[in-house]
Scaffold this motif. Structure first.
Motif, PDB file in Angstrom:
ATOM      1  N   GLU A  47      16.703   1.754  16.531  1.00 47.46           N
ATOM      2  CA  GLU A  47      17.370   0.623  15.866  1.00 47.46           C
ATOM      3  C   GLU A  47      16.346  -0.425  15.440  1.00 47.46           C
ATOM      4  O   GLU A  47      16.410  -0.979  14.332  1.00 47.46           O
ATOM      5  N   SER A  48      15.422  -0.717  16.330  1.00 49.55           N
ATOM      6  CA  SER A  48      14.362  -1.664  16.018  1.00 49.55           C
ATOM      7  C   SER A  48      13.536  -1.173  14.830  1.00 49.55           C
ATOM      8  O   SER A  48      13.245  -1.936  13.897  1.00 49.55           O
ATOM      9  N   ALA A  49      13.169   0.101  14.861  1.00 49.42           N
ATOM     10  CA  ALA A  49      12.333   0.665  13.797  1.00 49.42           C
ATOM     11  C   ALA A  49      13.038   0.624  12.450  1.00 49.42           C
ATOM     12  O   ALA A  49      12.399   0.383  11.412  1.00 49.42           O
ATOM     13  N   TYR A  50      14.336   0.843  12.440  1.00 48.20           N
ATOM     14  CA  TYR A  50      15.082   0.803  11.182  1.00 48.20           C
ATOM     15  C   TYR A  50      15.024  -0.589  10.564  1.00 48.20           C
ATOM     16  O   TYR A  50      14.792  -0.746   9.355  1.00 48.20           O
ATOM     17  N   ASP A  51      15.221  -1.614  11.407  1.00 48.94           N
ATOM     18  CA  ASP A  51      15.119  -2.992  10.902  1.00 48.94           C
ATOM     19  C   ASP A  51      13.703  -3.311  10.435  1.00 48.94           C
ATOM     20  O   ASP A  51      13.506  -4.026   9.439  1.00 48.94           O
ATOM     21  N   ILE A  52      12.702  -2.800  11.148  1.00 47.76           N
ATOM     22  CA  ILE A  52      11.315  -2.987  10.714  1.00 47.76           C
ATOM     23  C   ILE A  52      11.097  -2.312   9.366  1.00 47.76           C
ATOM     24  O   ILE A  52      10.428  -2.862   8.480  1.00 47.76           O
ATOM     25  N   GLY A  53      11.692  -1.132   9.191  1.00 51.02           N
ATOM     26  CA  GLY A  53      11.595  -0.454   7.902  1.00 51.02           C
ATOM     27  C   GLY A  53      12.210  -1.250   6.763  1.00 51.02           C
ATOM     28  O   GLY A  53      11.672  -1.287   5.651  1.00 51.02           O
ATOM     29  N   ARG A  54      13.328  -1.897   7.029  1.00 50.66           N
ATOM     30  CA  ARG A  54      13.947  -2.769   6.012  1.00 50.66           C
ATOM     31  C   ARG A  54      12.994  -3.885   5.611  1.00 50.66           C
ATOM     32  O   ARG A  54      12.825  -4.196   4.418  1.00 50.66           O
ATOM     33  N   ALA A  55      12.365  -4.492   6.621  1.00 49.23           N
ATOM     34  CA  ALA A  55      11.416  -5.572   6.333  1.00 49.23           C
ATOM     35  C   ALA A  55      10.193  -5.038   5.588  1.00 49.23           C
ATOM     36  O   ALA A  55       9.667  -5.700   4.684  1.00 49.23           O
ATOM     37  N   LEU A  56       9.747  -3.835   5.950  1.00 47.79           N
ATOM     38  CA  LEU A  56       8.597  -3.243   5.266  1.00 47.79           C
ATOM     39  C   LEU A  56       8.899  -2.980   3.791  1.00 47.79           C
ATOM     40  O   LEU A  56       8.001  -3.046   2.945  1.00 47.79           O
ATOM     41  N   SER A  57      10.148  -2.686   3.484  1.00 45.63           N
ATOM     42  CA  SER A  57      10.496  -2.464   2.069  1.00 45.63           C
ATOM     43  C   SER A  57      10.254  -3.731   1.249  1.00 45.63           C
ATOM     44  O   SER A  57       9.808  -3.667   0.100  1.00 45.63           O
ATOM     45  N   ILE A  58      10.529  -4.893   1.852  1.00 45.47           N
ATOM     46  CA  ILE A  58      10.247  -6.159   1.176  1.00 45.47           C
ATOM     47  C   ILE A  58       8.740  -6.311   0.972  1.00 45.47           C
ATOM     48  O   ILE A  58       8.272  -6.677  -0.111  1.00 45.47           O
ATOM     49  N   LEU A  59       7.990  -6.008   2.008  1.00 42.33           N
ATOM     50  CA  LEU A  59       6.537  -6.115   1.944  1.00 42.33           C
ATOM     51  C   LEU A  59       5.959  -5.188   0.878  1.00 42.33           C
ATOM     52  O   LEU A  59       5.063  -5.577   0.117  1.00 42.33           O
TER      53      LEU A  59
END
Length: 396
Positions: free
Chosen positions: A314-326
């Motif tokens: 779950e944590s990694a999925y949210d990190i992936g969402r943020a990485l898409s912005i980056l």
């Protein structure tokens, strides 16, 4: 009074730095790397040999003709204290000029957020560690400290944690301990380590994600560590990622740190276990601290515990969402996952990829590689040694 002329020129310092990073080299290799003539490099090497910083290290492999001499730094000429701090824990180590561990690193709990005695405890811990190492202070070149918060590395100030009265933190520590001390943001040092000695060494556009109690970002842009206008670039933790009213340490709601950091994962684990979740994790009280609890979550996830895997995923999925912005903003060549959570990094890769597939424009993401750090959890300690070496002009 006239200022004393520095003993070493910039070329002398550059040779020491290069040998610190690449371990050993011939004068021809140093000449090529530093874009200096071989005679000038030979003169510098002779000076450094005379002063005990450099020694001959045998002959280079044969490529036809006479085999050239290899040179390396003398390991025990000087030492560096390396310190990696996060909001709850601190690691202290000692390395020599070959960046080898010279004394076993120690870990201790120092609560930067709630403990008014945190600065005094840090000083005491450093003093005790040096005493235990049996290395005289006169042989310790400097202390490098990576720490969370808004850090002005040039002025030696942390605007978030450990703020002594009337002096910068770096100057205060230098005077109290009697050894030149340098501080920098933890994620900047992780990125510096990756840039100098890790997977980002040969790359120009790299984003390094420091996964720990927060979620930091160090940026390599055009082959250099990018700090932004006033040195605070990379506050990845505080990207708003959810509409849920979850309070972050910064005072705002819905930040990435509040839902996806290791601290958030640990808090979710505690709540889940108290609510009766089935898991190989034991009762939270058994672990005595959130540090021990987090270590158990990472370990049990790697051993197949479904609840721990779900939390990290779950944590990694949210990190992936943020990485898409980056990725949409920076279009990096590589994203390196580093820090404490990388110990469960392989579990994180699939949900990160899933989020990127959903939220990222394929053309932008097509050329970006996601990698786990080959330096692992030691990246910040390595960065702390580099911080001292990069400040050689103040030391020798």
């Amino acid at each position: 009074m006239k200022n004393k002329k520095p003993k070493y020129s910039a070329i002398h310092l550059d040779v020491i730095k290069e040998l610190f990073y690449i371990k050993s080299a011939t004068s021809a290799e140093l000449s090529l790397r530093l874009d200096k003539s071989i005679p000038s490099i030979n003169k510098v090497i002779a000076d450094l040999i005379e002063d005990g910083y450099v020694a001959e290290k045998g002959l280079a492999p044969s490529s036809g003709g006479r085999r050239p001499l290899m040179y390396a730094l003398v390991e025990n000429k000087s030492y560096i204290i390396v310190i990696a701090m996060d909001q709850l824990s601190t690691r202290i180590g000692l390395v020599d000029l070959q960046n080898n561990e010279a004394y076993t690193a120690v870990s201790l709990e120092i609560d930067l957020i709630h403990d008014d005695e945190a600065l005094a405890k840090l000083i005491s811990a450093i003093e005790n560690y040096i005493s235990d190492s049996k290395i005289p202070k006169s042989k310790i070149m400097g202390i490098g400290i990576g720490m969370p918060g808004f850090v002005d590395a040039k002025k030696g100030i942390n605007f978030t944690y450990l703020k002594p009265q009337e002096k910068s933190l770096a100057n205060y520590l230098s005077e109290e301990i009697g050894i030149p001390t340098f501080i920098d943001n933890d994620s900047s040092l992780v990125a510096l380590a990756e840039h100098k000695l890790g997977d980002a060494a040969q790359q120009k556009e790299v984003m390094v994600i420091n996964l720990g109690w927060g979620i930091g970002l160090g940026m390599i842009v055009k082959g250099e560590l990018y700090r932004g206008y006033n040195g605070f670039a990379g506050e990845f933790s505080h990207i708003p990622i959810t509409e849920k009213e979850i309070l972050c340490s910064c005072g705002k709601q819905g930040c990435l740190e509040a839902v996806a950091s290791l601290l958030a994962v640990t808090n979710k684990a505690i709540s889940g276990l108290e609510a009766g979740k089935v898991s190989s994790l034991r009762n939270p009280k058994h672990y005595h601290s959130k540090i021990n609890m987090s270590n158990a979550i990472l370990a049990e996830a790697n051993h197949g515990d479904q609840f721990s895997i779900e939390l990290i995923s779950e944590s990694a999925y949210d990190i992936g969402r943020a990485l898409s912005i980056l990725i949409h903003i920076m279009n990096p060549q590589t994203i390196i996952l580093s820090g404490r959570m990388v110990r469960a990094g392989r579990i994180m890769l699939a949900p990160i990829q899933q989020a990127l597939n959903k939220y990222c424009i394929p053309r932008l993401f097509a050329g970006t590689e996601i990698k786990l750090s080959n330096l692992g959890f030691d990246a910040e300690l390595i960065g702390a040694s580099i911080l001292v070496i990069e400040n050689l002009e103040h030391l020798i």
